[in-house]
Structures are given as structure tokens and as C-alpha cells.
Write a protein that holds these residues in place. Structure first.
Motif, PDB file in Angstrom:
ATOM      1  N   LEU A   1     -79.642  49.096 -28.435  1.00 51.68           N
ATOM      2  CA  LEU A   1     -80.956  49.647 -28.107  1.00 51.68           C
ATOM      3  C   LEU A   1     -81.035  50.027 -26.634  1.00 51.68           C
ATOM      4  CD1 LEU A   1     -83.749  50.265 -29.279  1.00 51.68           C
ATOM      5  CD2 LEU A   1     -84.441  47.993 -28.535  1.00 51.68           C
ATOM      6  N   VAL A   2     -80.496  49.209 -25.763  1.00 55.69           N
ATOM      7  CA  VAL A   2     -80.502  49.505 -24.326  1.00 55.69           C
ATOM      8  C   VAL A   2     -79.677  50.751 -24.038  1.00 55.69           C
ATOM      9  CG1 VAL A   2     -79.694  48.674 -22.078  1.00 55.69           C
ATOM     10  CG2 VAL A   2     -81.015  47.159 -23.564  1.00 55.69           C
ATOM     11  N   VAL A   3     -78.505  50.865 -24.651  1.00 57.87           N
ATOM     12  CA  VAL A   3     -77.645  52.030 -24.421  1.00 57.87           C
ATOM     13  C   VAL A   3     -78.321  53.306 -24.922  1.00 57.87           C
ATOM     14  CG1 VAL A   3     -75.463  53.104 -25.131  1.00 57.87           C
ATOM     15  CG2 VAL A   3     -75.490  50.736 -24.358  1.00 57.87           C
ATOM     16  N   VAL A   4     -78.918  53.264 -26.115  1.00 57.29           N
ATOM     17  CA  VAL A   4     -79.596  54.440 -26.657  1.00 57.29           C
ATOM     18  C   VAL A   4     -80.778  54.824 -25.768  1.00 57.29           C
ATOM     19  CG1 VAL A   4     -81.011  55.240 -28.599  1.00 57.29           C
ATOM     20  CG2 VAL A   4     -78.832  54.115 -29.025  1.00 57.29           C
ATOM     21  N   ASN A   5     -81.533  53.840 -25.283  1.00 60.26           N
ATOM     22  CA  ASN A   5     -82.657  54.143 -24.394  1.00 60.26           C
ATOM     23  C   ASN A   5     -82.191  54.767 -23.081  1.00 60.26           C
ATOM     24  OD1 ASN A   5     -85.433  53.426 -25.271  1.00 60.26           O
ATOM     25  ND2 ASN A   5     -84.392  51.556 -25.868  1.00 60.26           N
ATOM     26  N   ILE A   6     -81.133  54.235 -22.497  1.00 60.51           N
ATOM     27  CA  ILE A   6     -80.628  54.798 -21.238  1.00 60.51           C
ATOM     28  C   ILE A   6     -80.139  56.228 -21.447  1.00 60.51           C
ATOM     29  CG2 ILE A   6     -78.753  54.626 -19.550  1.00 60.51           C
ATOM     30  CD1 ILE A   6     -79.091  51.562 -19.734  1.00 60.51           C
ATOM     31  N   ILE A   7     -79.434  56.467 -22.545  1.00 53.46           N
ATOM     32  CA  ILE A   7     -78.955  57.825 -22.830  1.00 53.46           C
ATOM     33  C   ILE A   7     -80.133  58.772 -23.016  1.00 53.46           C
ATOM     34  CG2 ILE A   7     -77.778  59.249 -24.564  1.00 53.46           C
ATOM     35  CD1 ILE A   7     -75.803  56.911 -24.906  1.00 53.46           C
ATOM     36  N   TRP A   8     -81.161  58.338 -23.763  1.00 56.36           N
ATOM     37  CA  TRP A   8     -82.315  59.216 -24.000  1.00 56.36           C
ATOM     38  C   TRP A   8     -83.074  59.482 -22.707  1.00 56.36           C
ATOM     39  CZ3 TRP A   8     -82.917  62.653 -27.405  1.00 56.36           C
ATOM     40  CH2 TRP A   8     -84.152  63.263 -27.612  1.00 56.36           C
ATOM     41  N   TRP A   9     -83.196  58.479 -21.827  1.00 60.97           N
ATOM     42  CA  TRP A   9     -83.825  58.686 -20.514  1.00 60.97           C
ATOM     43  C   TRP A   9     -83.054  59.746 -19.739  1.00 60.97           C
ATOM     44  CZ3 TRP A   9     -88.026  57.029 -17.656  1.00 60.97           C
ATOM     45  CH2 TRP A   9     -88.867  56.092 -18.261  1.00 60.97           C
ATOM     46  N   MET A  10     -81.731  59.649 -19.720  1.00 60.71           N
ATOM     47  CA  MET A  10     -80.923  60.618 -18.971  1.00 60.71           C
ATOM     48  C   MET A  10     -81.056  62.017 -19.565  1.00 60.71           C
ATOM     49  SD  MET A  10     -77.522  58.410 -17.865  1.00 60.71           S
ATOM     50  CE  MET A  10     -76.748  58.640 -19.422  1.00 60.71           C
ATOM     51  N   VAL A  11     -81.082  62.120 -20.887  1.00 59.02           N
ATOM     52  CA  VAL A  11     -81.203  63.433 -21.533  1.00 59.02           C
ATOM     53  C   VAL A  11     -82.568  64.045 -21.221  1.00 59.02           C
ATOM     54  CG1 VAL A  11     -81.394  64.567 -23.789  1.00 59.02           C
ATOM     55  CG2 VAL A  11     -79.521  62.979 -23.344  1.00 59.02           C
ATOM     56  N   MET A  12     -83.627  63.248 -21.254  1.00 53.53           N
ATOM     57  CA  MET A  12     -84.962  63.772 -20.974  1.00 53.53           C
ATOM     58  C   MET A  12     -85.134  64.132 -19.496  1.00 53.53           C
ATOM     59  SD  MET A  12     -86.616  64.221 -23.716  1.00 53.53           S
ATOM     60  CE  MET A  12     -85.111  64.726 -24.506  1.00 53.53           C
ATOM     61  N   LEU A  13     -84.507  63.376 -18.597  1.00 50.56           N
ATOM     62  CA  LEU A  13     -84.527  63.758 -17.176  1.00 50.56           C
ATOM     63  C   LEU A  13     -83.760  65.062 -16.971  1.00 50.56           C
ATOM     64  CD1 LEU A  13     -84.054  60.286 -15.452  1.00 50.56           C
ATOM     65  CD2 LEU A  13     -86.085  61.756 -15.352  1.00 50.56           C
ATOM     66  N   ALA A  14     -82.645  65.231 -17.688  1.00 49.29           N
ATOM     67  CA  ALA A  14     -81.891  66.486 -17.618  1.00 49.29           C
ATOM     68  C   ALA A  14     -82.721  67.640 -18.184  1.00 49.29           C
ATOM     69  CB  ALA A  14     -80.579  66.355 -18.372  1.00 49.29           C
ATOM     70  N   ALA A  15     -83.476  67.389 -19.239  1.00 52.49           N
ATOM     71  CA  ALA A  15     -84.329  68.436 -19.810  1.00 52.49           C
ATOM     72  C   ALA A  15     -85.355  68.900 -18.785  1.00 52.49           C
ATOM     73  CB  ALA A  15     -85.020  67.931 -21.079  1.00 52.49           C
ATOM     74  N   ILE A  16     -85.965  67.953 -18.090  1.00 47.38           N
ATOM     75  CA  ILE A  16     -86.933  68.322 -17.050  1.00 47.38           C
ATOM     76  C   ILE A  16     -86.227  69.115 -15.950  1.00 47.38           C
ATOM     77  CG2 ILE A  16     -88.463  67.418 -15.250  1.00 47.38           C
ATOM     78  CD1 ILE A  16     -89.064  65.067 -17.157  1.00 47.38           C
ATOM     79  N   GLY A  17     -85.054  68.644 -15.529  1.00 45.03           N
ATOM     80  CA  GLY A  17     -84.320  69.334 -14.471  1.00 45.03           C
ATOM     81  C   GLY A  17     -83.918  70.741 -14.859  1.00 45.03           C
ATOM     82  N   PHE A  18     -83.354  70.921 -16.052  1.00 48.51           N
ATOM     83  CA  PHE A  18     -82.967  72.258 -16.496  1.00 48.51           C
ATOM     84  C   PHE A  18     -84.180  73.162 -16.654  1.00 48.51           C
ATOM     85  CE2 PHE A  18     -78.969  70.354 -18.465  1.00 48.51           C
ATOM     86  CZ  PHE A  18     -78.166  70.797 -17.431  1.00 48.51           C
ATOM     87  N   GLY A  19     -85.264  72.613 -17.182  1.00 52.70           N
ATOM     88  CA  GLY A  19     -86.469  73.415 -17.361  1.00 52.70           C
ATOM     89  C   GLY A  19     -87.036  73.903 -16.045  1.00 52.70           C
ATOM     90  N   VAL A  20     -87.064  73.028 -15.040  1.00 54.71           N
ATOM     91  CA  VAL A  20     -87.590  73.417 -13.732  1.00 54.71           C
ATOM     92  C   VAL A  20     -86.635  74.389 -13.033  1.00 54.71           C
ATOM     93  CG1 VAL A  20     -88.123  72.529 -11.423  1.00 54.71           C
ATOM     94  CG2 VAL A  20     -88.993  71.349 -13.434  1.00 54.71           C
TER      95      VAL A  20
END
Length: 188
Positions: free
Chosen positions: A20-39
Motif C-alpha cells: 500500500l505504501v509503495v502504490v501510494n508513493i508511485i501514485w503521488w509521483m505520477v500525479m505530481l508529474a501530471a501537474i508538472g507536464f500539464g503546467v
């Protein structure tokens, strides 16, 4: 007997917590990347200008939802807990609607023109990131739906097969061990 608010649950194993911790960390990184790519590519998708906005809003709403989920564990009682749960429900509904809108923006233009000088075009990194994230989430939805249907089917099948063992003989006392049967009109 436990009160209804105190349900005793089986503790999680170290493997479950780690996963659960690994999946949460991966999803946090993917969503931060989504914000970065979008901006970063906000004005570089003329074929569908909502794709970078879709990435920013998807990332921000997902991160806010996850933060509220973590906070709900701290304040699980009282007004603050109810408010957090209400906000989470609204964010989940919004996130689902936004995901459907993003699907309608990403898939119809596949594959877009990736050449920056030619209009209409979309930056390759931004578009492919949105395409992969949208496809991945759809695959997870379908997988969860199929698993849920299989679990439901197995539950129904086990209920049907166990029903004969659970329903007692109609003319006997429930729980009796005797084979005694009351005489019927046809018995002489």
C-alpha cells in the motif's frame, strides 16, 4: 459484544502495508508529474487545449483526495470527520466526471500531430502521458469490475450450494438430530 462504532478488524500484514505504501508513493509521483507536464505544456496542445488542463486538474484533485483520505484517519469522529468525508465524496464524484471528460478529450484525437510548427498539434510528452494515464486508469477500473463480478458470482454460487445444507427439512425442528418424520395423509 462490541459497540457498532468499534469493529475489531484483522491487523494488516507487513506485506500488505508495504504494498500500500509503495502504490501510494508511485501514485503521488505520477500525479505530481501530471501537474508538472500539464503546467509545462499548457499552451502546446492546440489540437485539444484541454489536455494539459486535464492533467493539472486530475493531478491536483487526486493529491487533494489522497491528503483528505490520510486526514480522515486522524479526525474520524465529530464534525471535522464528517466534513472531510463529505469533501472526499464530492472530490470522488468530481474526479470521476473529470476523468470521463478527459477520456473524451484524449482518445478522439489519437494520434495527434506532434510537430510543433504545424497546427494543430500537441506536444508528444504531454499527450502520451495523458493517454497512458487515462488508459491505465481504465484498465484498473475494468480489472476491478471483473474481479468484483467474479467475487459476486463465487458468493452466489457458494450460497446456492450451501442453501441445501442451511435450510432444514421442512417438517423437522431446526437443529434436531432425529430422523423422525410426522405422518402425512398418504401414510397408513
Amino acid at each position: 459484544m462490541y459497540p457498532s462504532s468499534q469493529v475489531e478488524l484483522r491487523p494488516w500484514s507487513a506485506m500488505q502495508i508495504s504494498a500500500l505504501v509503495v502504490v501510494n508513493i508511485i501514485w503521488w509521483m505520477v500525479m505530481l508529474a501530471a501537474i508538472g507536464f500539464g503546467v509545462k505544456y499548457l499552451s502546446q496542445c492546440t489540437v485539444q487545449p484541454f489536455i494539459p488542463i486535464y492533467l493539472v486538474v486530475l493531478g491536483a484533485s487526486s493529491l487533494l483526495t489522497m491528503s483528505l483520505t490520510y486526514s480522515s484517519r486522524i479526525w474520524d469522529d465529530g464534525f471535522v470527520g464528517v466534513l472531510i468525508i463529505a469533501c472526499m465524496m464530492l472530490l470522488h464524484l468530481f474526479g470521476f466526471a473529470w476523468f470521463i471528460a478527459g477520456t473524451a478529450w484524449v482518445y478522439p484525437i489519437y494520434p495527434p500531430n506532434y510537430t510543433p510548427g504545424v497546427t494543430p498539434y500537441c506536444h508528444k510528452t504531454a499527450y502520451l502521458f495523458a493517454f497512458v494515464i487515462t488508459t491505465l486508469v481504465w484498465a484498473i477500473f475494468i480489472f476491478m469490475f471483473v474481479c468484483g463480478c467474479c467475487c459476486g458470482l463465487l458468493t452466489c454460487c457458494s450460497y446456492v450450494t450451501a442453501r441445501d445444507r442451511l435450510i432444514p427439512f421442512r417438517n423437522s425442528f431446526y437443529g434436531a438430530t432425529s430422523n423422525f418424520r410426522e405422518p402425512t395423509a398418504g401414510d397408513v
